[in-house]
Scaffold this motif. Structure first.
Motif, PDB file in Angstrom:
ATOM      1  N   GLY A  39       7.465 -22.073  62.440  1.00 59.16           N
ATOM      2  CA  GLY A  39       8.453 -22.893  63.110  1.00 59.16           C
ATOM      3  C   GLY A  39       9.858 -22.680  62.588  1.00 59.16           C
ATOM      4  N   PRO A  40      10.802 -23.571  62.921  1.00 60.23           N
ATOM      5  CA  PRO A  40      12.185 -23.456  62.439  1.00 60.23           C
ATOM      6  C   PRO A  40      12.251 -23.483  60.918  1.00 60.23           C
ATOM      7  CG  PRO A  40      12.000 -25.098  64.183  1.00 60.23           C
ATOM      8  CD  PRO A  40      10.609 -24.722  63.807  1.00 60.23           C
ATOM      9  N   ILE A  41      13.391 -23.073  60.381  1.00 63.09           N
ATOM     10  CA  ILE A  41      13.526 -22.945  58.931  1.00 63.09           C
ATOM     11  C   ILE A  41      13.318 -24.278  58.225  1.00 63.09           C
ATOM     12  CG2 ILE A  41      16.043 -23.227  59.067  1.00 63.09           C
ATOM     13  CD1 ILE A  41      16.218 -21.318  56.658  1.00 63.09           C
ATOM     14  N   GLU A  42      13.779 -25.398  58.836  1.00 64.23           N
ATOM     15  CA  GLU A  42      13.591 -26.695  58.203  1.00 64.23           C
ATOM     16  C   GLU A  42      12.113 -27.047  58.091  1.00 64.23           C
ATOM     17  OE1 GLU A  42      15.506 -26.171  60.789  1.00 64.23           O
ATOM     18  OE2 GLU A  42      17.577 -26.535  60.117  1.00 64.23           O
ATOM     19  N   VAL A  43      11.356 -26.750  59.174  1.00 66.76           N
ATOM     20  CA  VAL A  43       9.927 -27.047  59.168  1.00 66.76           C
ATOM     21  C   VAL A  43       9.202 -26.144  58.179  1.00 66.76           C
ATOM     22  CG1 VAL A  43       7.842 -27.136  60.591  1.00 66.76           C
ATOM     23  CG2 VAL A  43      10.037 -27.854  61.550  1.00 66.76           C
ATOM     24  N   ARG A  44       9.565 -24.867  58.144  1.00 70.18           N
ATOM     25  CA  ARG A  44       8.930 -23.948  57.196  1.00 70.18           C
ATOM     26  C   ARG A  44       9.202 -24.369  55.761  1.00 70.18           C
ATOM     27  NH1 ARG A  44      11.255 -19.912  60.412  1.00 70.18           N
ATOM     28  NH2 ARG A  44      12.567 -19.262  58.661  1.00 70.18           N
ATOM     29  N   THR A  45      10.446 -24.778  55.494  1.00 70.10           N
ATOM     30  CA  THR A  45      10.788 -25.215  54.140  1.00 70.10           C
ATOM     31  C   THR A  45       9.993 -26.449  53.746  1.00 70.10           C
ATOM     32  OG1 THR A  45      13.022 -24.330  54.410  1.00 70.10           O
ATOM     33  CG2 THR A  45      12.682 -25.937  52.652  1.00 70.10           C
ATOM     34  N   THR A  46       9.868 -27.394  54.679  1.00 67.61           N
ATOM     35  CA  THR A  46       9.087 -28.603  54.404  1.00 67.61           C
ATOM     36  C   THR A  46       7.621 -28.257  54.154  1.00 67.61           C
ATOM     37  OG1 THR A  46      10.576 -29.903  55.814  1.00 67.61           O
ATOM     38  CG2 THR A  46       8.445 -30.873  55.278  1.00 67.61           C
ATOM     39  N   ALA A  47       7.060 -27.375  54.984  1.00 67.14           N
ATOM     40  CA  ALA A  47       5.662 -26.985  54.809  1.00 67.14           C
ATOM     41  C   ALA A  47       5.442 -26.280  53.474  1.00 67.14           C
ATOM     42  CB  ALA A  47       5.234 -26.085  55.967  1.00 67.14           C
ATOM     43  N   GLN A  48       6.378 -25.406  53.096  1.00 63.69           N
ATOM     44  CA  GLN A  48       6.245 -24.715  51.814  1.00 63.69           C
ATOM     45  C   GLN A  48       6.291 -25.693  50.650  1.00 63.69           C
ATOM     46  OE1 GLN A  48       9.451 -21.909  51.974  1.00 63.69           O
ATOM     47  NE2 GLN A  48       8.461 -20.590  53.506  1.00 63.69           N
ATOM     48  N   THR A  49       7.186 -26.671  50.726  1.00 62.85           N
ATOM     49  CA  THR A  49       7.282 -27.673  49.664  1.00 62.85           C
ATOM     50  C   THR A  49       6.001 -28.491  49.558  1.00 62.85           C
ATOM     51  OG1 THR A  49       9.674 -27.824  50.030  1.00 62.85           O
ATOM     52  CG2 THR A  49       8.639 -29.619  48.811  1.00 62.85           C
ATOM     53  N   ILE A  50       5.458 -28.909  50.709  1.00 60.16           N
ATOM     54  CA  ILE A  50       4.221 -29.690  50.704  1.00 60.16           C
ATOM     55  C   ILE A  50       3.071 -28.854  50.154  1.00 60.16           C
ATOM     56  CG2 ILE A  50       2.513 -30.830  52.175  1.00 60.16           C
ATOM     57  CD1 ILE A  50       4.790 -31.684  53.990  1.00 60.16           C
ATOM     58  N   ASN A  51       3.010 -27.582  50.529  1.00 62.33           N
ATOM     59  CA  ASN A  51       1.920 -26.727  50.045  1.00 62.33           C
ATOM     60  C   ASN A  51       1.991 -26.527  48.530  1.00 62.33           C
ATOM     61  OD1 ASN A  51       0.705 -26.375  52.532  1.00 62.33           O
ATOM     62  ND2 ASN A  51       1.914 -24.571  53.047  1.00 62.33           N
ATOM     63  N   ARG A  52       3.212 -26.365  48.008  1.00 65.40           N
ATOM     64  CA  ARG A  52       3.339 -26.235  46.550  1.00 65.40           C
ATOM     65  C   ARG A  52       2.907 -27.520  45.850  1.00 65.40           C
ATOM     66  NH1 ARG A  52       8.236 -23.511  47.891  1.00 65.40           N
ATOM     67  NH2 ARG A  52       9.418 -25.411  47.464  1.00 65.40           N
ATOM     68  N   LEU A  53       3.349 -28.660  46.395  1.00 65.72           N
ATOM     69  CA  LEU A  53       2.938 -29.944  45.817  1.00 65.72           C
ATOM     70  C   LEU A  53       1.432 -30.134  45.910  1.00 65.72           C
ATOM     71  CD1 LEU A  53       3.603 -32.784  44.711  1.00 65.72           C
ATOM     72  CD2 LEU A  53       3.968 -33.525  47.081  1.00 65.72           C
ATOM     73  N   ALA A  54       0.843 -29.754  47.068  1.00 67.32           N
ATOM     74  CA  ALA A  54      -0.603 -29.909  47.248  1.00 67.32           C
ATOM     75  C   ALA A  54      -1.373 -29.055  46.254  1.00 67.32           C
ATOM     76  CB  ALA A  54      -0.986 -29.546  48.681  1.00 67.32           C
ATOM     77  N   ALA A  55      -0.900 -27.829  46.036  1.00 68.18           N
ATOM     78  CA  ALA A  55      -1.602 -26.944  45.097  1.00 68.18           C
ATOM     79  C   ALA A  55      -1.610 -27.540  43.692  1.00 68.18           C
ATOM     80  CB  ALA A  55      -0.941 -25.564  45.095  1.00 68.18           C
ATOM     81  N   ARG A  56      -0.476 -28.091  43.278  1.00 67.62           N
ATOM     82  CA  ARG A  56      -0.405 -28.670  41.938  1.00 67.62           C
ATOM     83  C   ARG A  56      -1.272 -29.927  41.823  1.00 67.62           C
ATOM     84  NH1 ARG A  56       6.170 -28.233  40.888  1.00 67.62           N
ATOM     85  NH2 ARG A  56       6.281 -25.929  40.910  1.00 67.62           N
ATOM     86  N   LEU A  57      -1.210 -30.789  42.848  1.00 64.36           N
ATOM     87  CA  LEU A  57      -2.010 -32.016  42.808  1.00 64.36           C
ATOM     88  C   LEU A  57      -3.505 -31.705  42.867  1.00 64.36           C
ATOM     89  CD1 LEU A  57       0.041 -34.420  45.106  1.00 64.36           C
ATOM     90  CD2 LEU A  57      -0.137 -34.471  42.627  1.00 64.36           C
ATOM     91  N   ASN A  58      -3.890 -30.765  43.725  1.00 68.61           N
ATOM     92  CA  ASN A  58      -5.308 -30.407  43.816  1.00 68.61           C
ATOM     93  C   ASN A  58      -5.817 -29.837  42.502  1.00 68.61           C
ATOM     94  OD1 ASN A  58      -5.366 -31.242  46.479  1.00 68.61           O
ATOM     95  ND2 ASN A  58      -5.012 -29.197  47.307  1.00 68.61           N
TER      96      ASN A  58
END
Length: 420
Positions: free
Chosen positions: A187-206
């Motif tokens: 998607g747009p750069i804002e959506v990609r940036t948000t998804a990347q941030t969530i994925n990094r946070l998810a990896a650390r929390l998991n």
């Protein structure tokens, strides 16, 4: 009243702002177009009166041909004195010799012009006056504008708030074991940036959750060996009373380790599910507890089928009923079949729980009174394990004080839907 979402509020604010500007501009424009300047209006009326006087005085047949009413006296209707004086002054300023009266007609915004001819009679000339306010065309125009603005606002809010909606969807998708699913980074750069941030946070929390589970499970298993050795050594303590105290403390440690491992197992997954009859399972639990001397009795029990893990669900119900029987001085269990859910109620006659502590009853190792640990066995994990199991079975459990005293534990489970 439910709280409106950010998207709905943003869309409403955008629509309201644009419509306010459009409505204000439209009304100002319509007002300006519908109302010419007074000086121009008065001059036009004076010129019309002078030309009509010249025509009718010079051609006696003009009134008949043009169907202009001629009266011997001036009109008897209400005269608009202010407008008459203004138009008369305009006529005199132009050098016209006409004498006129302007009367209010029965029409909206209309005025009738009367001029005096040279023979003393009065000619009555209809006059449309100022244009009426264009309410219907303006309403239609604003309706079209509102529909267009609404469409644009909905699209704009959907695009601008997509990252926030992504956060909402991700939160709703978190599984019962706390694992955060990975999001597609498109998607747009804002959506990609948000998804990347969530994925990094998810990896650390998991990773942190998995590490905690492995640590507690390993600690629980590793405690078994030294506990066994300590239990064997305690058997050789000469003093019988001292030996009993040692064995009691070791038993409590063993229960804590075992309960912690069970809790982690329930958090790791719901287990295999199958269609089961809940009413006989509940009766088995009650009969088992009665056999070991706990004051438990059955109330009304309806026939209920649902999809669940039978062994895990039996453990959860046993924990809840034991909690009521030991801390509440006895428990009564009933099961009600409703349209889409089964409602299990466990009531006791105990002292209840202070209202400010009700929200903490499902916390691991929680006790209403720490001194009760010495009087009643258990690690304080029974309710936490029960809630984890029931949550994995797509159900819920709640505890509330009864008006007449005691507690009521309520379990809600989704029933199996049978095909018609």
């Amino acid at each position: 009243m439910p709280m409106l979402s950010l998207r709905t509020r943003f869309t409403g604010l955008l629509v309201a702002a644009v419509l306010f500007v459009m409505v204000t501009a439209a009304f100002v424009t319509a007002t300006i177009l519908a109302k010419p300047p007074e000086a121009l209006f008065d001059l036009a009326m004076a010129e019309k009166a002078e030309m009509a006087r010249l025509l009718l005085d010079s051609d006696p047949t003009a009134a008949t041909r043009l169907a202009i009413p001629i009266r011997a006296t001036p009109p008897s209707v209400v005269i608009d004195r202010e407008l008459t004086d203004r138009v008369q002054r305009q006529a005199e300023a132009r050098g016209y010799s006409v004498d006129l009266l302007i009367a209010r007609s029965g029409r909206t915004m209309g005025r009738d012009l009367a001029i005096q001819l040279k023979d003393g009679r009065w000619a009555l000339l209809g006059n449309p006056g100022r244009a009426a306010f264009p309410l219907k065309p303006l309403t239609a125009y604003l309706t079209l504008v509102a529909l267009g603005v609404l469409g644009v606002a909905i699209y704009a809010s959907a695009v601008m708030l997509r990252p926030l909606r992504l956060l909402e969807d991700t939160t709703a998708a978190i599984s019962a074991d706390g694992k955060i699913p990975r999001i597609e980074e498109t998607g747009p750069i804002e959506v990609r940036t948000t998804a990347q941030t969530i994925n990094r946070l998810a990896a650390r929390l998991n990773a942190a959750i998995s590490s905690r589970m492995r640590l507690v499970a390993a600690a629980g298993h590793d405690m078994r060996t030294p506990l066994t050795r300590m239990r064997l050594r305690a058997e050789f303590v000469g003093d019988a009373e001292e030996r009993a105290l040692w064995l009691k403390d070791l038993e409590e440690l063993d229960q804590i380790a075992d309960s912690a491992i069970r809790l982690l197992r329930e958090e790791m997954g719901p287990g295999l599910r199958e269609t089961i009859a809940l009413d006989p399972l509940l009766e088995d639990v009650v009969n088992e507890l009665v056999e070991i001397g706990l004051p438990v009795r059955l109330g009304q029990v309806d026939t209920v089928e649902l999809t669940a893990s039978p062994f895990a669900l039996k453990r959860a119900l046993r924990n809840l009923i034991v909690n009521a029987a030991t801390h509440g001085g006895g428990a009564e269990v009933s099961l009600e079949a409703r349209d889409e859910e089964a409602v299990l109620s466990i009531v006791d006659e105990g002292p209840g729980i202070p209202e400010h502590l009700l929200g903490r009853v499902f916390e691991p190792f929680f006790r209403v009174d720490g001194a009760r640990r010495k009087l009643l066995p258990g690690a304080g994990l029974g309710l936490a394990i029960a809630r984890e199991i029931i949550g994995n079975q797509f159900g819920s459990v709640s505890i509330a004080n009864r008006p007449g005293g005691g507690l009521q534990q309520t379990v809600r489970l989704r029933r199996t839907t049978k095909a018609a």
